[in-house]
Design a protein around this motif. Structure first.
Motif, PDB file in Angstrom:
ATOM      1  N   ARG A  25       0.833  -1.203   0.000  1.00 40.46           N
ATOM      2  CA  ARG A  25       0.000   0.000   0.000  1.00 40.46           C
ATOM      3  C   ARG A  25       0.866   1.252   0.000  1.00 40.46           C
ATOM      4  NH1 ARG A  25      -2.437   3.491   3.813  1.00 40.46           N
ATOM      5  NH2 ARG A  25      -4.436   4.343   3.054  1.00 40.46           N
ATOM      6  N   LYS A  28       2.232   1.643  -3.439  1.00 37.54           N
ATOM      7  CA  LYS A  28       1.212   2.068  -4.397  1.00 37.54           C
ATOM      8  C   LYS A  28       0.890   3.551  -4.223  1.00 37.54           C
ATOM      9  CE  LYS A  28      -0.596  -0.302  -6.882  1.00 37.54           C
ATOM     10  NZ  LYS A  28      -1.775  -1.123  -6.774  1.00 37.54           N
ATOM     11  N   ALA A 196      -5.370   5.336 -13.681  1.00 38.38           N
ATOM     12  CA  ALA A 196      -5.975   4.841 -12.444  1.00 38.38           C
ATOM     13  C   ALA A 196      -5.255   3.580 -12.000  1.00 38.38           C
ATOM     14  CB  ALA A 196      -7.461   4.547 -12.654  1.00 38.38           C
ATOM     15  N   PHE A 197      -5.052   3.465 -10.721  1.00 37.49           N
ATOM     16  CA  PHE A 197      -4.379   2.299 -10.157  1.00 37.49           C
ATOM     17  C   PHE A 197      -5.246   1.716  -9.045  1.00 37.49           C
ATOM     18  CE2 PHE A 197      -1.146   5.199 -11.718  1.00 37.49           C
ATOM     19  CZ  PHE A 197      -0.316   4.363 -12.465  1.00 37.49           C
ATOM     20  N   ARG A 198      -5.469   0.424  -9.098  1.00 36.46           N
ATOM     21  CA  ARG A 198      -6.216  -0.222  -8.014  1.00 36.46           C
ATOM     22  C   ARG A 198      -5.397  -0.161  -6.734  1.00 36.46           C
ATOM     23  NH1 ARG A 198      -8.680  -5.969  -9.237  1.00 36.46           N
ATOM     24  NH2 ARG A 198      -9.390  -5.515  -7.117  1.00 36.46           N
ATOM     25  N   ASN A 199      -6.062   0.190  -5.641  1.00 38.96           N
ATOM     26  CA  ASN A 199      -5.368   0.272  -4.355  1.00 38.96           C
ATOM     27  C   ASN A 199      -6.243  -0.378  -3.284  1.00 38.96           C
ATOM     28  OD1 ASN A 199      -3.608   0.870  -2.312  1.00 38.96           O
ATOM     29  ND2 ASN A 199      -4.076   3.049  -2.233  1.00 38.96           N
ATOM     30  N   ASP A 200      -6.304  -1.714  -3.330  1.00 41.11           N
ATOM     31  CA  ASP A 200      -7.100  -2.472  -2.369  1.00 41.11           C
ATOM     32  C   ASP A 200      -6.243  -3.057  -1.250  1.00 41.11           C
ATOM     33  OD1 ASP A 200      -9.360  -2.044  -3.943  1.00 41.11           O
ATOM     34  OD2 ASP A 200      -8.960  -3.818  -5.159  1.00 41.11           O
ATOM     35  N   HIS A 201      -5.009  -2.586  -1.131  1.00 39.69           N
ATOM     36  CA  HIS A 201      -4.069  -3.222  -0.210  1.00 39.69           C
ATOM     37  C   HIS A 201      -4.498  -3.099   1.253  1.00 39.69           C
ATOM     38  CE1 HIS A 201      -1.433  -3.948  -3.552  1.00 39.69           C
ATOM     39  NE2 HIS A 201      -1.446  -2.677  -3.867  1.00 39.69           N
ATOM     40  N   TYR A 204      -6.961  -5.848   1.923  1.00 38.61           N
ATOM     41  CA  TYR A 204      -6.270  -7.134   2.029  1.00 38.61           C
ATOM     42  C   TYR A 204      -5.499  -7.244   3.338  1.00 38.61           C
ATOM     43  CZ  TYR A 204      -7.210  -7.530  -2.992  1.00 38.61           C
ATOM     44  OH  TYR A 204      -7.825  -7.597  -4.215  1.00 38.61           O
TER      45      TYR A 204
END
Length: 233
Positions: A25, A28, A196-201, A204
């Motif tokens: 994260r 990112k 755009a960048f996924r940032n689901d850290h 998780y």
């Protein structure tokens, strides 16, 4: 003894995965900040042949400027889907003043506007200035769909393959997504790059930490129940 060892092993693994996601994260967020800085910076000159070997993902989305003449006879269309629906990106080689070619993504066209006549002509004539975002080549085709140069069917912007198919011997190993210009409503439609960048850290990380806590809680319940059963016996 076995329960304790299993609990320790699972707890350690879940905690390590949670910490890894926290670190991911942070990476990112730093990446997003750096890309945001690039796309809003003043444009630099597009990299020439002396800099091609040193290009890396750190150059992606840099604003660049190039001046030259479009070769509309070697235009290439790659499949795309945007807010306008399904259609194509319009990649046109631009011969720079410095003597090398750069594929410029001039923007999106719908299927019925691939023919230049359907969009008012081939496009800019004469020397033209282009400002846009430097993009790295996409050599692996689309998701589960490869490019087919023989059929002139392109699902990704594979610069080397397109350059070979169009006879561009000294093309840059990158392409440029042109920014939106002053001609609003014109086709192709530039300026549609999605950054755009996924940032689901974080999600998780919380999941892994939650599993670590559940492991300890589950082991504690088993131990307490075992002790209670022993007393009752």
């Amino acid at each position: 003894m076995a329960l304790g060892a299993l609990t320790l092993a699972l707890f350690s693994v879940f905690m390590a995965l949670g910490v890894w996601q926290v670190e991911r994260r942070a990476w990112k967020l730093d990446l997003i900040a750096r890309v945001e800085a690039r796309i809003h910076a003043a444009p630099d000159a597009a990299p020439g042949p002396d800099r091609w070997a040193g290009l890396s993902p750190a150059d992606e989305y840099r604003r660049v400027r190039l001046v030259g003449r479009f070769d509309h006879g070697r235009e290439t269309f790659t499949q795309a889907t945007t807010a306008y629906g399904a259609g194509y990106w319009t990649l046109t080689p631009l011969r720079t003043r410095e003597g090398f070619d750069v594929l410029v993504n001039r923007g999106f066209v719908t299927s019925d506007r691939r023919d230049p006549a359907a969009r008012g002509g081939p496009g800019p004539d004469g020397e033209t200035e282009v400002v846009g975002l430097l993009r790295l080549t996409e050599p692996h085709g689309g998701f589960l769909r490869a490019n087919d140069p023989a059929a002139d069917l392109w699902r990704s912007r594979d610069v080397a393959a397109i350059a070979a198919a169009r006879g561009l011997a000294d093309a840059a190993p990158y392409f440029v997504d042109a920014e939106a210009g002053v001609e609003r409503g014109a086709w192709p439609r530039p300026g549609l790059t999605v950054v755009a960048f996924r940032n689901d850290h974080l999600v998780y990380a919380l999941t892994w930490f939650g599993l670590a806590a559940m492991t300890l809680a589950g082991a504690a319940i088993v131990i307490l129940r075992g002790r209670s059963g022993a007393r009752d016996a």
